[in-house]
Design an enzyme around this catalytic site. Sequence first.
Site, PDB file in Angstrom:
ATOM      1  N   HIS A  45       0.790  -1.187  -0.208  1.00 12.87           N
ATOM      2  CA  HIS A  45       0.189   0.024  -0.046  1.00 12.87           C
ATOM      3  C   HIS A  45       0.791   1.024  -0.116  1.00 12.87           C
ATOM      4  O   HIS A  45       0.272   2.513  -0.297  1.00 12.87           O
ATOM      5  CB  HIS A  45      -0.957   0.356   1.294  1.00 12.87           C
ATOM      6  CG  HIS A  45      -1.916  -0.982   1.252  1.00 12.87           C
ATOM      7  ND1 HIS A  45      -2.804  -1.108   0.263  1.00 12.87           N
ATOM      8  CD2 HIS A  45      -2.337  -2.214   1.885  1.00 12.87           C
ATOM      9  CE1 HIS A  45      -3.683  -2.346   0.527  1.00 12.87           C
ATOM     10  NE2 HIS A  45      -3.396  -2.670   1.558  1.00 12.87           N
ATOM     11  N   ARG A  70       6.940  -5.010   3.370  1.00 17.01           N
ATOM     12  CA  ARG A  70       5.701  -5.920   2.883  1.00 17.01           C
ATOM     13  C   ARG A  70       5.437  -6.046   1.699  1.00 17.01           C
ATOM     14  O   ARG A  70       5.622  -5.021   0.900  1.00 17.01           O
ATOM     15  CB  ARG A  70       4.537  -5.328   3.693  1.00 17.01           C
ATOM     16  CG  ARG A  70       3.246  -5.836   3.154  1.00 17.01           C
ATOM     17  CD  ARG A  70       2.058  -5.664   3.729  1.00 17.01           C
ATOM     18  NE  ARG A  70       1.544  -4.146   3.869  1.00 17.01           N
ATOM     19  CZ  ARG A  70       0.376  -3.935   4.300  1.00 17.01           C
ATOM     20  NH1 ARG A  70      -0.289  -4.596   5.381  1.00 17.01           N
ATOM     21  NH2 ARG A  70      -0.056  -2.493   4.256  1.00 17.01           N
ATOM     22  N   ASP A  84      16.702 -10.180  -1.906  1.00 22.66           N
ATOM     23  CA  ASP A  84      17.974 -10.111  -2.796  1.00 22.66           C
ATOM     24  C   ASP A  84      18.231  -8.411  -2.340  1.00 22.66           C
ATOM     25  O   ASP A  84      19.393  -8.084  -2.572  1.00 22.66           O
ATOM     26  CB  ASP A  84      17.796 -10.209  -4.174  1.00 22.66           C
ATOM     27  CG  ASP A  84      17.824 -11.697  -4.487  1.00 22.66           C
ATOM     28  OD1 ASP A  84      17.994 -12.627  -3.371  1.00 22.66           O
ATOM     29  OD2 ASP A  84      17.221 -12.261  -5.517  1.00 22.66           O
ATOM     30  N   GLU A 146      -5.607 -11.781   7.853  1.00 21.81           N
ATOM     31  CA  GLU A 146      -6.595 -10.629   7.759  1.00 21.81           C
ATOM     32  C   GLU A 146      -7.874 -10.795   6.908  1.00 21.81           C
ATOM     33  O   GLU A 146      -8.372  -9.833   6.249  1.00 21.81           O
ATOM     34  CB  GLU A 146      -5.588  -9.410   6.981  1.00 21.81           C
ATOM     35  CG  GLU A 146      -5.008  -9.841   5.745  1.00 21.81           C
ATOM     36  CD  GLU A 146      -4.034  -8.588   5.220  1.00 21.81           C
ATOM     37  OE1 GLU A 146      -4.345  -7.565   5.949  1.00 21.81           O
ATOM     38  OE2 GLU A 146      -3.466  -8.797   4.248  1.00 21.81           O
ATOM     39  N   ASP A 172      -8.238  -4.805   7.377  1.00 22.06           N
ATOM     40  CA  ASP A 172      -8.804  -5.933   6.482  1.00 22.06           C
ATOM     41  C   ASP A 172      -9.252  -7.143   7.227  1.00 22.06           C
ATOM     42  O   ASP A 172     -10.507  -7.595   6.777  1.00 22.06           O
ATOM     43  CB  ASP A 172      -7.568  -6.656   5.448  1.00 22.06           C
ATOM     44  CG  ASP A 172      -7.319  -5.718   4.289  1.00 22.06           C
ATOM     45  OD1 ASP A 172      -8.324  -5.292   3.667  1.00 22.06           O
ATOM     46  OD2 ASP A 172      -6.123  -5.559   3.977  1.00 22.06           O
TER      47      ASP A 172
HETATM   48  C1  3PY Z   1      -4.754  -3.710   7.380  1.00 26.62           C
HETATM   49  O1  3PY Z   1      -5.118  -3.114   8.514  1.00 26.62           O
HETATM   50  O2  3PY Z   1      -5.316  -4.729   6.754  1.00 26.62           O
HETATM   51  C2  3PY Z   1      -3.266  -3.791   6.929  1.00 26.62           C
HETATM   52  O3  3PY Z   1      -2.860  -4.531   6.122  1.00 26.62           O
HETATM   53  C3  3PY Z   1      -2.574  -2.734   7.556  1.00 26.62           C
HETATM   54  O4  3PY Z   1      -1.967  -2.056   6.468  1.00 26.62           O
HETATM   55 MG    MG Z   2      -4.406  -5.548   4.836  1.00 21.22          MG
END
Ligand code: 3PY
Ligand code: MG
Length: 263
Positions: A45, A70, A84, A146, A172
């Site tokens: 994100h 991430r 890498d 999530e 999420d």
């Molecule tokens: C979420 O809250 O789902 C996340 O992945 C935070 O960025």
């Molecule tokens: Mg998320």
Amino acid sequence: MLNLALQKWRAKQSSLGIWSNLPDIHMAEVFCRMEVDWICFDLQHGLMDYSDLTRLLPAITGVPTTPLVRVAANQPDQIGKALDAGAHGVIVPMVNSAEDARRAVAACRYPPLGSRSCGPMRDAMLEGPGYLATANEQIACLVMIETEEGLRNLDEIAAVDGVDGLFVGPMDLCYGLGLTPGSFTDPAFTAAIAKILNACEKNSLASGMFGYNAEMAAHSIENGFDFASIGTDISFIRAGAMQALSTAKGVSKEDAPTARGGY
Ligand code: 3PY
Ligand code: MG
């Protein structure tokens, strides 16, 4: 390579990190000189891409802060390229099944433990062949829980060999539970969190929470999480600027608008 955050997770010591969404090497340098345990560059994100990452990671080489990335998706090529480039661990979003978790682990580990392709760029430049001898042991593979599906398959995911920790994406997860984003005190959300913490405990995994602010991070650690982010670079800038504006306008502390949460 020594992954200090991973050492803390294995020793069940709590740790705090900063979430980086802006591709600013100077900000990363500053954050990593504040005794923060880890920093996570967000390619899912965050407003950054792979070429930004290749500049951000060198900017924080030599400090004890563990560099995590991430990745945008659970893809072996994306995980391999982040490692890498010098990441010492990946946070893999939307891991919904044991098969997803195995895929993430395989991308993080060289054979025979996995199928990471050999071409370590930065760490090999800095360490030489020694990197290959320690990478499987020192690279952290953190998978995100999530979604409703991830929660349903939690026990199988947590039991996958090679996963170092589970990381909660709270927004999420709210969507996955059919809740309004931010419903972190809803009983359905807190029950899901208890289930995740329990799965970590049972499988000796580190438990992590994406904290939107310091209060959420502190609350998460108090509740049994091993690690949490304390906020994002953007949130720190916004909060600092809002506070400065209020002070300069003579707005009392009580009346000043607060910048809490958000990215
Ligand atoms: C979420 O809250 O789902 C996340 O992945 C935070 O960025
Ligand atoms: Mg998320």
